[in-house]
Design a protein around this motif. Structure first.
Motif, PDB file in Angstrom:
ATOM      1  N   UNK A   1      36.535  46.476  -4.930  1.00 27.32           N
ATOM      2  CA  UNK A   1      37.592  47.469  -4.747  1.00 27.32           C
ATOM      3  C   UNK A   1      37.452  48.645  -5.702  1.00 27.32           C
ATOM      4  N   UNK A   2      37.053  48.351  -6.935  1.00 28.08           N
ATOM      5  CA  UNK A   2      36.928  49.407  -7.941  1.00 28.08           C
ATOM      6  C   UNK A   2      35.834  50.419  -7.597  1.00 28.08           C
ATOM      7  N   UNK A   3      34.941  50.063  -6.661  1.00 29.33           N
ATOM      8  CA  UNK A   3      33.824  50.937  -6.294  1.00 29.33           C
ATOM      9  C   UNK A   3      34.056  51.698  -4.988  1.00 29.33           C
TER      10      UNK A   3
ATOM     11  N   UNK B   1      45.749  61.689  -4.481  1.00 27.81           N
ATOM     12  CA  UNK B   1      46.244  60.407  -3.992  1.00 27.81           C
ATOM     13  C   UNK B   1      45.130  59.367  -3.977  1.00 27.81           C
ATOM     14  N   UNK B   2      43.952  59.765  -3.535  1.00 26.85           N
ATOM     15  CA  UNK B   2      42.820  58.838  -3.513  1.00 26.85           C
ATOM     16  C   UNK B   2      42.418  58.427  -4.923  1.00 26.85           C
TER      17      UNK B   2
ATOM     18  N   UNK C   1      42.107  54.523  -9.330  1.00 24.84           N
ATOM     19  CA  UNK C   1      42.419  54.219 -10.726  1.00 24.84           C
ATOM     20  C   UNK C   1      43.209  52.919 -10.829  1.00 24.84           C
ATOM     21  N   UNK C   2      44.157  52.725  -9.917  1.00 30.23           N
ATOM     22  CA  UNK C   2      44.940  51.486  -9.913  1.00 30.23           C
ATOM     23  C   UNK C   2      44.055  50.277  -9.637  1.00 30.23           C
TER      24      UNK C   2
ATOM     25  N   UNK D   1      44.848  59.738 -16.558  1.00 36.70           N
ATOM     26  CA  UNK D   1      43.624  60.205 -17.187  1.00 36.70           C
ATOM     27  C   UNK D   1      42.826  61.091 -16.238  1.00 36.70           C
ATOM     28  N   UNK D   2      43.116  61.027 -14.949  1.00 36.84           N
ATOM     29  CA  UNK D   2      42.307  61.722 -13.949  1.00 36.84           C
ATOM     30  C   UNK D   2      43.021  62.902 -13.299  1.00 36.84           C
TER      31      UNK D   2
END
Length: 346
Positions: A23-25, A159-160, A165-166, A174-175
């Motif tokens: 998911x993080x990728x 939004x993406x 980040x979540x 931070x972004x």
């Protein structure tokens, strides 16, 4: 399609990636493909004219770039006869054709996809048998500015990024900074200069040393256009995160800004705009973040340049990187050095 529906549609690509990607990728695929489709749609109306002009000027032994830029009506171009929809016509060679399509962009655009490490993701998707499906899904949506304006596109990116980040347990702040916060900052920044900014032909510069995806620069530009469409705002920025930098640079390209004003690197250790002085500056630097990684460079500048540099008055505690950014901005208010009179709005 409204912003929420568009974000949901793009996010649905995650259903294709599930299992083959963590998911993080997901953002490593979805963000560059969103940027690619946006650029693809912007260039679509002039595609045939640019391709024909390129072929003609090459046949004449001339440098085609100035001619095709004029035909494209943008500050970037793509000379390939392919676009994302045409890529769908050759499923067996989708990876090869996609690489060729990317290489046909102007250098600034190619740099964007290099920052995304897009080639790595294309190879990974191809090996997983997902490249055609992902490309086909993005080819379906229309991201031309006539359908999705720059403001809405910025909201989509934010939004993406928030979702990614979540998923990776990072702090979304931070972004990017929420647009409603940016609008308040911009209103406060410009409020005393309405009379000046309303003059026809006025040109002003604005700078963000922690530009992220360019949200602050974009909202400032939107404000000025709303109040005076005969005014120009020249945008400068610097960003460390490669993906945020790539999105910011793509957005500036579409806005017709000079993308050489957007620099990739750490502002504290390597100022991308030394000796520049700006009319306006605003930023949301990372608060509560240590500057230990750049301590050697910052201390060296402090000792070597003293009050002629950014950090002449002294250095804050190692945990207060945000104060270093404030000192950097105050020094930029003078165009170099602390010994000149300072004029800034807190």
């Amino acid at each position: 399609m409204n912003q929420q529906a568009l974000s949901s549609f793009i996010w649905s690509v995650a259903d294709l990636l599930r299992g083959d990607y963590k998911q993080a990728d997901y953002g490593k695929v979805i963000l560059p493909f969103t940027v690619l489709r946006r650029l693809d749609c912007v260039l679509e109306p002039t595609k045939e004219a640019v391709s024909a002009e390129h072929a003609a000027k090459v046949a004449q032994g001339m440098n085609p770039e100035p001619f095709i830029l004029r035909k494209a009506g943008q500050t970037f171009y793509n000379t390939s006869k392919l676009d994302m929809r045409k890529l769908m016509g050759d499923q067996d060679n989708i990876a090869q054709n996609l690489f060729a399509y990317i290489q046909a962009f102007s250098p600034d655009v190619r740099d964007i996809f290099e920052r995304f490490e897009f080639a790595v993701q294309v190879d990974r998707l191809a090996k997983a048998g997902l490249l055609y499906q992902v490309t086909e899904k993005f080819a379906r949506i229309d991201l031309h500015p006539n359908k999705v304006d720059n403001h809405k596109m910025g909201l989509v990116f934010e939004e993406l990024i928030r979702k990614f980040a979540e998923l990776s347990n990072e702090t979304a702040g931070e972004h990017f900074t929420p647009r409603e916060v940016i609008r308040l900052m911009v209103n406060l920044l410009f409020v005393e200069d309405d009379a000046i900014l309303s003059k026809p032909g006025v040109v002003r510069t604005i700078y963000d040393p922690a530009a992220g995806t360019g949200g602050m620069l974009s909202v400032a530009g939107e404000y000025l256009v709303e109040h005076n469409d005969k005014a120009s705002l020249v945008m400068y920025g610097q960003e460390l995160n490669p993906e945020s930098y790539a999105i910011c640079k793509a957005d500036m390209l579409i806005k017709g800004q000079n993308v050489s004003n957007i620099v990739r690197d750490n502002t504290l250790s390597d100022d991308g705009h030394p000796h520049e002085k700006f009319d306006y500056m605003l930023s949301n630097p990372p608060f509560g973040v240590e500057w230990k990684k750049v301590e050697k460079d910052v201390r060296a500048e402090h000792e070597r340049q003293g009050f002629n540099g950014r950090f002449g008055p002294g250095l804050p505690r190692i945990s207060d990187g945000s104060l270093l950014f404030l000192m950097h901005l105050l020094q930029d208010a003078t165009g170099g050095g602390w010994r000149q009179p300072l004029r800034y709005r807190a």
